[in-house]
Design a protein around this motif. Structure first.
Motif, mmCIF file in Angstrom:
data_model
loop_
_atom_site.group_PDB
_atom_site.id
_atom_site.type_symbol
_atom_site.label_atom_id
_atom_site.label_comp_id
_atom_site.label_asym_id
_atom_site.label_seq_id
_atom_site.Cartn_x
_atom_site.Cartn_y
_atom_site.Cartn_z
ATOM 1 N N GLN A 155 0.729 -1.485 -0.205
ATOM 2 C CA GLN A 155 0.057 -0.146 0.096
ATOM 3 C C GLN A 155 0.682 1.121 -0.220
ATOM 4 O O GLN A 155 0.524 2.533 0.066
ATOM 5 N N PHE B 274 4.660 3.433 0.718
ATOM 6 C CA PHE B 274 6.366 3.458 1.066
ATOM 7 C C PHE B 274 6.645 4.735 1.963
ATOM 8 O O PHE B 274 6.042 5.088 2.431
ATOM 9 N N LEU C 190 6.967 9.525 2.229
ATOM 10 C CA LEU C 190 5.707 8.798 1.838
ATOM 11 C C LEU C 190 5.284 8.621 0.768
ATOM 12 O O LEU C 190 4.722 9.681 -0.067
ATOM 13 N N GLY C 191 5.161 7.290 0.211
ATOM 14 C CA GLY C 191 4.517 6.945 -0.768
ATOM 15 C C GLY C 191 3.716 6.203 -1.094
ATOM 16 O O GLY C 191 2.999 5.302 -0.241
ATOM 17 N N GLY C 192 2.640 6.344 -2.580
ATOM 18 C CA GLY C 192 1.898 4.843 -3.083
ATOM 19 C C GLY C 192 0.734 5.149 -2.084
ATOM 20 O O GLY C 192 0.397 6.418 -2.015
ATOM 21 N N PRO C 193 0.222 4.140 -2.979
ATOM 22 C CA PRO C 193 -1.668 4.201 -2.951
ATOM 23 C C PRO C 193 -2.097 4.783 -1.548
ATOM 24 O O PRO C 193 -2.801 5.911 -1.376
ATOM 25 N N LEU C 194 -1.592 4.642 -0.334
ATOM 26 C CA LEU C 194 -2.442 4.832 1.272
ATOM 27 C C LEU C 194 -1.739 6.463 1.271
ATOM 28 O O LEU C 194 -3.099 6.648 1.447
ATOM 29 N N MET C 195 -0.956 6.314 0.743
ATOM 30 C CA MET C 195 -0.925 8.527 1.291
ATOM 31 C C MET C 195 -1.384 9.080 -0.199
ATOM 32 O O MET C 195 -1.988 10.046 0.249
ATOM 33 N N GLN C 196 -1.629 8.666 -1.115
ATOM 34 C CA GLN C 196 -2.241 9.682 -1.710
ATOM 35 C C GLN C 196 -3.908 9.734 -2.250
ATOM 36 O O GLN C 196 -4.153 10.447 -2.264
ATOM 37 N N VAL C 197 -3.856 8.318 -1.219
ATOM 38 C CA VAL C 197 -5.858 8.775 -1.255
ATOM 39 C C VAL C 197 -6.114 9.176 0.280
ATOM 40 O O VAL C 197 -6.593 9.595 0.518
ATOM 41 N N GLN D 283 -4.130 11.142 2.417
ATOM 42 C CA GLN D 283 -3.323 12.671 2.757
ATOM 43 C C GLN D 283 -3.735 13.625 3.694
ATOM 44 O O GLN D 283 -3.430 14.046 4.923
#
Lengths: 179, 777, 289
Positions: free
Chosen positions: A84, A86, A115-122, A124
């Protein structure tokens, strides 16, 4: 993401230091920690399985300690990843006795994490709060651990030693006041 | 027999809409072929990283998986994505990352499986070992000596540097009473079409033919590009743009997935489909704008602008798409706007950053230019303490001066800028609005009035204005079928513009038939003659002219045949009410069908004349059209929250003659929505490490109806001399006028605070801070 | 953007839902309108093996009056709540909050139980539930318990709901006549969630002083909260502008405010102060009317 905070722990600095360097006990305190191993005196690896609401994920990572000055300071270099997302970053931990009370330790922490990846993007808008919540859970667990440890010690040391300590404390405070 | 009405200029409902609003239109994802495989693309979570290794073994053996491809496996098998615009540094643009990833969302691997769920399951099993590198997301920082370099072979992050010097600008600086200097930013935007991209490819092994359904604005150009990348003969490639749910310039392009999915279908011998998801759309479909401009404007104290000097920093992103480095040129060339500014010069520095590529987005360079020109007028007015309207009038190109050659060498075809401004001010009752503004301020209410007079380039355009492989002409074939129904095959590729309506209106009137007798066909390279596509508000002025040329050819032929049947000279005939009639007396007529029967009959009435009714034409425009207008907004800013409340929004647009008033209104509405959204809401945000923060519509503020004002629309009509219809184009006008108009209005509201400029989007927080800072000071 | 594999179960009764919950435990998620859960599943951030849809349970969709309280079934949609004549007449604040949620499509699917259980820090309902001192019924196998709204929201997306429990009903005492209320929100420009939302309920005594005042805030911190300091500063005081402004200034005290690209923590805190003030003022005006 920048994280900063401060918590007071109910134990002398050395004890808090020992706790924060003990992978077995840390593993119990870190929310969702499944595994934490000491690879070297200054290096840990581990897995955590952490989640908020329906969002759950497993992350594996390494933690390297640097600039170690027992029992007051270390720097952490974190590198972890999961499906999800990094995280990469550094954190600094400073332990200081609380003014006038060596049995309490003020823990100051600050971190700068990428932070990166889908979790961070969704998520934030929620990441800061989530980080704060998890930090809070960790420190509350640490506080409980330290209290339990103290209670256990008192029990082990027995009644007389404890009495002697309290007496010493009273004498010391008496002289302080007298000054 | 019922009288057939005239359609041009009438308020006709769009003929496309019933299928769109009833959910029966066929988009790429609605095309179902038996045996179709689904593809899922694995994308980089890192903005910049070296790929050490990719372990796809588990994915390859996962249930339902047919193929997994990585960048290494594509080497030598397919070409890269072309950029046709000139630039100093054009990097190789692979279909899947090779060695390095350079932006969040870059395609790294593709999984093809029996369905998309299995493909995604397998994609989750691919282990990519990345070595993260420092990333750069700020274009000015990307130019620094110690910045991380995206493409090592170039030694720096420069795409290209364009310099248009002009000694007259320095002379103007010396002569000026003052020089107004400021920096403004056109932030990065995401086009967000309702339908994301999507590709379905079908390889026909038996005859070596490829059919590709894709959501594109340019089926023919795409066919050429696909054939080149896949090394296929162009006559074996068929591209179909089925219903396309919006493009806004983002589908005026050739994407990795279009080539990749076609390659996979050829490799696997089965149809393969890939449908873009919204998160992919926000990360990997081209973005627009992202230009920083430093301006120096020498002025006289009376408000006369003597010159404009600009330096642009243009963020191109990590790779160059089809036209990426061509877009800023329009911003530079058009930045003098509607004004007779005698000199201009500019420098444009285009830069690689760890972000998605920018390219055309509704207006493509002209909104940036209009923003520069119209913010300049207001900054000059503020600096000199003049009314912004007066400054505009002082500098307008007068209507007698057309055709007008600007200091950038552009030829403005026709215009009457003051007429549009005057009309807009009348509608809004400018003096009264100013009086109300002053009165409101006494009660602590901050009202602002914003004016923007824009001019833009449409009808793109003469081929010399465009890169070599994107010509500016357009084609049309018109057929009158044996039953006298009309079929129009247009080379443009409408995707929401409504030419199935406008072109039918034009053809119906030309032949005196009903609009329902006309069918407009587009978007299939196997059916329609080679064309260029729909962008730059060119559909009507260029594509429509090609249509009228073909219509004219058929009219001539029909008239010639009819003249033998009516014993009247061809030039005295006209088409009306499904007849060919005498112009002088339309009761003297023969049925159109009789003429058509003759044309298709066994014996042509005119010896030697070819049977049939079919004509193809190509129109290469001699110049661009320059629509213009004035928008006026009245807003109120809440000093406690910074929220902008709309009081009035008046748009006076001049797009020349109007074929279809409802369609023009629709285009203006949509354009204003996107323009106001740039002013107030939208921004693609990458954090300082290159992570995309606005990756979903939970964070990217695309406008909704309730976030927009009520529009009051009006027009002035100044026909273009460059095409027979006298039209100019209206696809982008609303976007171009509304952004500076709204910013000018909000800045006008903040004028009592001494605030001159705040960069877009004007989020409430920024405005609240302006009030807070003013209070402190 | 394709969810992982899961099994869909349509619960036919509360008991059925509880049985399924017991059977699948941690592997199951309850499905209401799905507006938060399904996107997370499509991104594979959430991968429950079982979805238990509770929206087709008739008794969970009902809105009624019993024992002097208005009871709203957990699966009532926002649109149903916003347009229920009973809710509009007797729990106007809740109807206002429901009408302020998202857009038409969201309101047509989203449910009150789903919203409260998910406890998004920027959801609209929690502020209304807190101000109304709603009681939230949680059913488990063989019984049920009632939790006060004040004890329901524990932390970021964390509630008092325990494993094996299903939120079945939200009930509130009707707002007495002569009471003023208001729910005001500053919507997030992208998501439509509350950047800040403020709910206020007031009654005034004969001298125009605050007799009761309840204020709740959502969107500001990790969870919605009752603004106790504001309430305390108003209790028994005259309902004048200066008093209300001074009290509302305490709206964000002690709250670790959320931040995103659209609004910093500072700005959100200021929005809370402004919207709380305006909500109280609007409620006072209605109480006087």
């Amino acid at each position: 993401m920048k994280i900063t905070g401060e918590r007071t722990m109910p134990a002398p600095r050395r004890r808090v230091w020992d706790l924060f360097n003990d992978p077995d006990r840390l593993a119990r305190l870190i929310p969702g920690c499944e595994k934490l191993e000491k690879l070297a005196p200054d290096e840990f690896s581990g897995t955590i399985n952490v989640g908020i609401a329906a969002v759950k994920g497993s992350y594996a990572g390494k933690l390297k300690l640097d600039d170690i000055r027992p029992p007051e300071h270390y720097k952490m270099i974190v590198d972890g990843k999961g499906k999800q997302g990094f995280m990469r970053g550094t954190g600094v931990l400073d332990l200081a006795p609380r003014d006038g009370d060596p049995n309490q330790t003020v823990v100051k922490y600050s971190g700068d994490v990428q932070l990166g990846g889908p979790l961070m993007q969704v998520g934030q808008r929620l990441i800061d709060s989530a980080a704060n919540m998890l930090m809070g859970q960790f420190f509350s667990a640490a506080e409980a651990e330290l209290k339990a440890e103290a209670a256990g010690e008192v029990a082990r040391q027995g009644f007389f030693i404890n009495l002697w300590r309290q007496l010493l404390y009273l004498i010391r405070s008496f002289f302080k006041r007298a000054n | 027999m019922a009288v057939v009405p005239k359609f041009v200029g009438a308020r006709i409902k769009r003929r496309e809409d019933p299928r769109l609003i009833s959910g029966t239109a066929t988009y790429v994802d609605d095309v179902r072929l038996p045996g179709t495989l689904s593809a899922v693309v694995l994308r980089s979570p890192h903005p910049h990283a070296r790929i050490n290794s990719i372990d796809a073994a588990a994915a390859r053996s996962a249930p339902g998986v047919v193929a997994v491809l990585t960048g290494e496996e594509l080497k030598g098998k397919v070409g890269g994505i072309p950029c046709v615009a000139p630039a100093e540094h054009i990097p190789f643009h692979p279909l899947l990352a090779q060695g390095k990833v350079r932006f969040v969302g870059e395609s790294v691997a593709v999984v093809v499986a029996t369905d998309a769920y299995k493909a995604q399951d397998a994609a989750d099993l691919i282990e990519v070992d990345y070595d993260p590198l420092n990333a750069v997301s700020d274009p000015e920082q990307a130019l620094a000596d110690d910045a991380p370099i995206l493409h090592e072979e170039f030694g720096n992050n420069l795409v290209t540097r364009a310099l248009i010097p002009n000694p007259a600008v320095d002379e103007a600086m010396a002569k000026a009473d003052r020089v107004v200097k400021f920096r403004i930013k056109n932030q990065r935007l995401a086009p967000v079409p309702m339908e994301p991209r999507g590709v379905l490819a079908q390889w026909h092994q038996a005859n070596g033919q490829l059919t590709v359904w894709t959501s594109t604005q340019i089926p023919h150009l795409l066919r050429s590009a696909l054939a080149a990348v896949l090394s296929l003969p162009e006559n074996r490639v068929r591209v179909i743009a089925p219903e396309v749910g919006g493009g806004f310039g983002a589908k005026l392009n050739f994407y990795r997935e279009e080539a990749l999915i076609a390659h996979l279908s050829r490799m696997l011998g089965q149809p393969v489909k890939w449908i873009e998801r919204r998160r992919e759309n926000l990360a990997t479909t081209t973005h627009g704008r992202d230009q920083i401009t430093y301006l120096e404007v020498p002025v006289k104290n009376d408000g006369t602008v003597l010159a404009i000097k600009a330096k642009f920093i243009c963020d191109m992103g990590a790779y160059l798409q089809l036209l990426t480095p061509a877009i800023p040129g329009f911003s530079g060339l058009m930045m003098t706007g509607c004004y007779k500014i005698p000199a201009m010069s500019f420098e444009q520095v285009m830069v690689f950053t760890n972000k998605m590529a920018t390219d055309a987005y509704r207006g493509a360079g002209r909104p940036e230019a209009a923003y520069i020109a119209e913010r300049t007028m207001d900054m000059v007015a503020a600096e000199l303490g003049l009314d912004p309207v007066a400054v505009r009038r002082r500098n307008f190109i007068p209507k007698e001066a057309f055709p007008y050659v600007t200091c950038a060498g552009l030829v403005y075809d026709s215009g009457d800028y003051d007429a549009a401004l005057t009309k807009a001010l009348e509608i809004v009752d400018y003096p009264k609005a100013r009086a109300e503004q002053a009165e409101a301020l006494k009660h602590g209410r901050y009202i602002g009035i914003g004016v923007a007079s824009y001019v833009e380039i449409c009808g793109i355009g003469p081929s010399v204005m465009l890169p070599p492989k994107v010509p500016g002409w357009e084609s049309a074939t018109v057929r009158m079928e044996p039953d006298s129904r009309v079929t129009v095959l247009t080379g443009i590729s409408p995707h929401g513009q409504g030419q199935e309506t406008t072109f039918a209106q034009m053809a119906a009137d030309a032949f005196g038939v009903d609009i329902d007798d006309v069918t407009v066909v587009h978007g299939d390279t196997a059916i329609v003659q080679y064309g260029v596509g729909t962008f730059g508000s060119r559909g009507l002025s260029v594509g429509g002219t090609a249509l009228m040329m073909s219509v004219g050819k058929l009219q001539d032929k029909l008239k010639k045949i009819a003249s033998t049947m009516m014993e009247a000279p061809p030039d005295q005939l006209t088409f009306t009410n499904r007849t060919v009639a005498l112009q002088s007396d339309t009761t003297k007529a023969i049925p159109l069908q009789a003429v058509v029967d003759a044309a298709y009959g066994w014996k042509m009435p005119i010896p030697g004349m070819e049977p049939g009714l079919d004509a193809t034409s190509v129109f290469e425009p001699s110049g661009c059209t320059f629509p213009f207008g004035t928008h006026v907004a009245v807003v109120e800013v809440d000093p406690e929250t910074g929220v902008v409340k709309f009081l009035r929004y008046v748009a006076v647009d001049d797009c020349g003659n109007i074929i279809s008033p409802l369609l023009v209104a629709g285009q203006v509405h949509g354009g204003i929505a996107q323009g106001i959204a740039q002013a107030l809401y939208e921004e693609v945000v990458y954090d300082e490490n290159g992570q995309l923060v606005t990756a979903t519509l939970m964070d990217y503020a695309a406008p909704r109806a309730q976030m927009l004002p009520h529009y009051e629309l009006a027009h002035t009509v100044t026909p273009s001399p460059l095409n027979p219809m006298g039209v100019k184009g209206v696809g982008e006008a609303g976007t171009i006028g509304s952004t500076p108009c709204m910013v000018n209005a909000v800045m006008d509201a903040l004028k009592p605070l001494g605030v001159r400029h705040i960069d877009m989007p004007l989020r409430p927080e920024k405005l609240w801070r302006a009030f807070k800072d003013a209070k402190k000071a | 953007m394709f969810p992982g594999q899961f099994e869909y179960h349509r619960a036919t009764s509360i008991k059925d839902a509880l049985d399924l919950l017991k059977q699948f435990g941690d592997d199951a998620k309850l499905l209401g309108g799905g507006h938060s859960l399904i996107p997370m599943m499509k991104l594979r951030l959430a991968q429950p093996a079982h979805l238990i849809d509770v929206t087709k349970i008739a008794e969970l969709c009902a809105i009624g009056e019993s024992n002097g309280k208005i009871a709203i079934g957990a699966a009532a949609t926002h649109d149903t709540v916003a347009n229920s004549s009973l809710v509009r007449a007797k729990l106007g604040l809740l109807a206002e909050a429901a009408a302020a949620i998202g857009d038409v499509q969201v309101r047509n699917r989203g449910t009150i139980g789903g919203s409260l259980t998910h406890a998004d820090p920027a959801a609209d309902y929690p502020a209304a539930a807190l101000a109304l001192e709603a009681e939230i019924r949680l059913d488990h196998e063989g019984g049920s318990r009632t939790v006060k709204a004040a004890d329901f929201f524990l932390d970021l997306m964390t509630t008092a709901v325990q494993p094996g429990e299903l939120l079945t009903q939200v009930s509130c005492a009707p707002i007495p006549s002569g009471t003023g209320y208001a729910y005001l929100k500053h919507p997030h420009p992208a998501s439509g969630f509350a950047m800040v939302g403020a709910a206020a309920i007031v009654t005034l005594d004969r001298n125009g002083k605050f007799a009761t005042v309840r204020v709740a805030v959502t969107g500001l911190g990790p969870k919605a909260f009752r603004a106790n300091a504001v309430e305390a500063a108003l209790a028994g005081k005259a309902a004048d502008a200066a008093t209300i402004t001074a009290a509302a200034a305490k709206s964000a005290d002690g709250i670790d405010a959320l931040a995103d690209i659209h609004a910093s923590a500072d700005y959100r805190a200021e929005l809370a102060r402004v919207y709380v003030r305006r909500a109280i003022q609007a409620a006072v005006a209605r109480a006087k009317a």
